[in-house]
Design an enzyme around this catalytic site. Structure first.
Site, PDB file in Angstrom:
ATOM      1  N   ASP A  30       0.842  -1.200   0.000  1.00  0.00           N
ATOM      2  CA  ASP A  30       0.000   0.000   0.000  1.00  0.00           C
ATOM      3  C   ASP A  30       0.881   1.255   0.000  1.00  0.00           C
ATOM      4  O   ASP A  30       0.572   2.249  -0.656  1.00  0.00           O
ATOM      5  CB  ASP A  30      -0.896  -0.004   1.235  1.00  0.00           C
ATOM      6  CG  ASP A  30      -1.567  -1.355   1.427  1.00  0.00           C
ATOM      7  OD1 ASP A  30      -1.051  -2.178   2.208  1.00  0.00           O
ATOM      8  OD2 ASP A  30      -2.574  -1.593   0.755  1.00  0.00           O
ATOM      9  N   HIS A  42      -4.110  -3.444   6.579  1.00  0.00           N
ATOM     10  CA  HIS A  42      -3.948  -3.652   5.135  1.00  0.00           C
ATOM     11  C   HIS A  42      -5.317  -4.044   4.585  1.00  0.00           C
ATOM     12  O   HIS A  42      -5.573  -5.195   4.240  1.00  0.00           O
ATOM     13  CB  HIS A  42      -2.911  -4.745   4.878  1.00  0.00           C
ATOM     14  CG  HIS A  42      -2.793  -5.120   3.422  1.00  0.00           C
ATOM     15  ND1 HIS A  42      -2.383  -4.239   2.447  1.00  0.00           N
ATOM     16  CD2 HIS A  42      -3.019  -6.286   2.778  1.00  0.00           C
ATOM     17  CE1 HIS A  42      -2.385  -4.842   1.277  1.00  0.00           C
ATOM     18  NE2 HIS A  42      -2.759  -6.086   1.443  1.00  0.00           N
TER      19      HIS A  42
END
Lengths: 332, 367
Positions: free
Chosen positions: A160, A188
């Site tokens: 990410d 996440h």
């Protein structure tokens, strides 16, 4: 004087991410071009033939750094003496599935792998959990492997983090290598908070804040965040498969920076055991900005958190607390 | 010259030397601010949305093909039905934040894909599935390579280096060559490095040594089941120096039979195990092929490449045939003067014969 080989375990090695990851490890991308490696590849019995196919291909590639391959369905053999464990094994997310859908399957997997690692891995083994729900799987692993130091159990949010860097570089039409110090806070998942309040871009006139250069708070607080949060789903929509290439590459970045250190003036994002920094509840695996030195990570302290960010940090912490409760109910 | 003048001369020399030294340090220091990095190279991968492409593009973007100091712009080409998947690959490349990757062009347009490319890796074609032989896929691939030849000839950078991977690799490369007559024949090659590496791997397993200590096998001929993996000139680095593989294995029977068939049929064995064609090892071998071609082979080491035959070793010219080559300054040259025994001669001729037949089939597909 060549270095002693390092043993690297990849679970779920017969799958997509494993297939992208093992050549990167064998080529020295994860630990450096001078670090020999011995790969331990673990998967479930239905995948044994495919796993052997991967081992055959590793031999066929004649990698100079690869000093051995152990391909097994036996978790004890897989974990024996490993210095680094990348836990990719789990149920992959398919089009339409949310992470919570796969939670109960993965919780029991991580409970059993925790005890195998605790008993058989090398001392100070560094663990990176990739399989979703990554943060909660890592927490389960930690709780069922109490003798593994909590600082050695992490989860992957570097993907990410890299996605955030990529989006900024595209927006500003600059090289991604000139963008740094984004932060991924939290889970996440789609509640992650990609924060560029402290991110900078290297320009001919020195380092400039991303917020100043983008000059569009609405985009940064809205579309940018949503794009990074939902990027996984966007990849699945395009490829009909989960991100493997970028996940594998980020796993390499995570381990490499952890082991070899972050560059001066740069931090990265890692899912680590919360110590209460930034008023995030302790006892969660939560993604923080960290620097790494001498094989140890440390949360970057003292960053100013504005009101908008505070809400986001808390929301993703709340989701993690809920996931933790859900995971525990699966075990009971 | 008296001692006074001598001393003065020495002083002057000292002052001038130190000044020159400091001056050069200042220039080097200034140069780092100007950041004189290399210009990016454009690398085309066709069939980039497929398996091999997916393994290959991160290797290229991480510097495994051209070195850690060589920036890259990737050109990705695939067919219309794969456009969404190709875009997914582009998205993942951006998501990986590769420092060396300076741009990505993802397209279904061959002309756009070939524009100014310095290196072209032709992976696009029909993948071989369980049960298929290479000849089965020949006619589909021949027309693909005819079209792509034209696009490359018109749009690629001068001296573009081409590596054909898609099977039948040798014959696809030959078709490409025949329909791109202005591309120098030395710039069109096909991949046999995979078989070469497989041979190294088998020897290292047999002798239980590090594969990095085994070198100079040769893969002669066609990247097919008639290929001839030849270890007559291969050596192993041991504690007591370089020894010949023949001597260390001490099992001519194995080397002439099981070893050869294992390497020849390895592709099928991978398909049987994975239910898919080798992608990772093919991608890795493609990186090795290009890296050694561009950056040069290590001293005392040769590799195998499918190249345009000039009649060396009694092989008919006008075929793309795998030979032992060394590479220097971006050019390959066939290793000459190796002794070929009778057993090898037969094998080399058999694979040449197959290539001649393939060439005829290919030409008949075009008519």
């Amino acid at each position: 004087m060549a270095k002693e080989p390092v043993r690297v375990l990849v679970t779920g090695a017969a799958g997509q991410i494993g297939y992208a990851l093992v050549p990167m490890i064998a080529r020295g991308i994860m630990l450096g071009a001078d670090q020999p490696v011995i790969l331990h590849m673990l998967d479930i019995p239905p995948a044994a033939e495919a796993l052997n196919g991967v081992k055959m291909e590793l031999i066929d590639a004649a990698f100079p750094l690869l000093k051995g391959v152990v391909a097994t369905t036996d978790v004890v053999e897989g974990c024996a003496g490993v210095n680094i464990a990348v836990m990719v094994g789990g149920f992959p997310r398919k089009e339409g599935m949310e992470r919570k859908d796969v939670m109960s399957k993965n919780v029991s997997i991580y409970k059993s792998q925790a005890s195998a690692l605790e008993k058989h891995a090398a001392a100070n083994c560094k663990v990176l959990v990739v399989a979703n729900p990554a943060n909660t799987n890592a927490l389960i692993l930690k709780e069922f492997a109490p003798s593994i130091p909590e600082k050695n159990i992490t989860c992957l949010t570097r993907l990410d983090h890299n996605r955030a860097l990529g989006q900024i570089s595209e927006r500003l039409n600059v090289q991604v290598s000139d963008v740094k110090n984004a932060i991924i806070w939290g889970n996440h998942s789609s509640s992650q908070y990609p924060d560029v309040n402290h991110a900078t871009v290297k320009t001919p006139a020195g380092e400039k804040p991303v917020r100043e250069l983008v000059a569009n708070d609405e985009w940064l607080n809205g579309e940018f965040i949503a794009t990074v949060q939902q990027r996984g789903a966007a990849i699945i929509k395009a490829r009909k498969l989960s991100s493997a290439l970028s996940a594998a590459s980020s796993a390499c970045d995570h381990i490499r920076d952890w082991v070899l250190g972050t560059p001066e003036g740069t931090w990265v994002s890692m899912g680590v055991y919360s110590d209460g920094s930034y008023n995030v509840p302790a006892g969660l695996i939560y993604s923080f900005p960290v620097t790494c030195v001498s094989g140890e990570w440390k949360i970057v302290q003292g960053l100013h958190i504005d009101e908008f960010s505070r809400k986001k940090l808390d929301a993703t912490a709340e989701e993690l607390t809920e996931e933790k409760a859900l995971a525990y109910s699966c075990i009971s | 010259m008296d001692s006074m003048e001598y001393l003065q001369l020495l002083q002057k020399i000292l002052v001038v030397s130190v000044s020159l030294y400091l001056f050069s340090k200042i220039i080097k220091h200034m140069a780092t601010f100007i950041n004189v990095g290399k210009e990016p190279l454009r690398v085309l991968v066709t069939g980039a949305a497929g398996q091999i492409g997916y393994s290959l593009v991160p290797m290229i973007a991480k510097g495994m093909m051209l070195g850690q100091d060589q920036p890259i712009i990737l050109h990705l080409l695939d067919i219309e039905p794969a456009m969404e998947a190709l875009n997914g690959v582009k998205m993942e490349l951006i998501d990986s934040a590769f420092p060396l990757l300076k741009g990505v062009v993802a397209t279904t347009n061959a002309m756009e894909a070939c524009e100014d490319v310095d290196i072209a890796i032709m992976v696009g074609g029909y993948p071989r599935k369980e049960g298929m032989e290479r000849k089965d896929v020949m006619s589909e691939n021949v027309s693909i390579y005819k079209d792509q030849a034209a696009a490359l000839e018109m749009n690629a950078a001068p001296n573009c280096k081409i590596l054909v991977v898609a099977n039948p690799a040798n014959t696809n490369a030959l078709i490409l060559k025949e329909f791109a007559p202005s591309i120098p024949e030395k710039d069109i090659t096909c991949l046999t490095r995979l078989d070469h590496n497989r041979a190294l791997g088998q020897i290292s397993e047999k002798l239980n040594v590090d594969v990095s200590y085994v070198k100079n096998v040769i893969l002669w001929g066609n990247h097919s089941s008639t290929q001839y993996p030849d270890v007559n000139h291969a050596t192993v680095i041991t504690d007591s120096g370089e020894k010949s593989v023949n001597e260390l294995v001490a099992d001519d029977q194995w080397l002439k039979t099981e070893f050869i068939t294992t390497v020849q049929q390895r592709g099928a064995a991978i398909i049987k195990a994975r239910k898919l064609s080798s992608a990772m090892s093919a991608a890795s071998a493609a990186c090795d092929h290009i890296r050694d071609w561009v950056l040069g082979t290590p001293k005392g080491t040769w590799v195998s490449m499918g190249v345009y035959s000039d009649g060396s070793y009694g092989i008919p010219s006008g075929l793309i045939y795998s030979f032992p080559v060394t590479c220097e300054k971006g050019e390959w040259s066939i290793v000459q003067g190796l002794k070929i025994d009778e057993f090898s001669r037969e094998k080399m001729d058999a694979t040449a014969k197959e290539l001649i037949e393939e060439k005829a089939i290919a030409h008949s597909c075009l008519n």
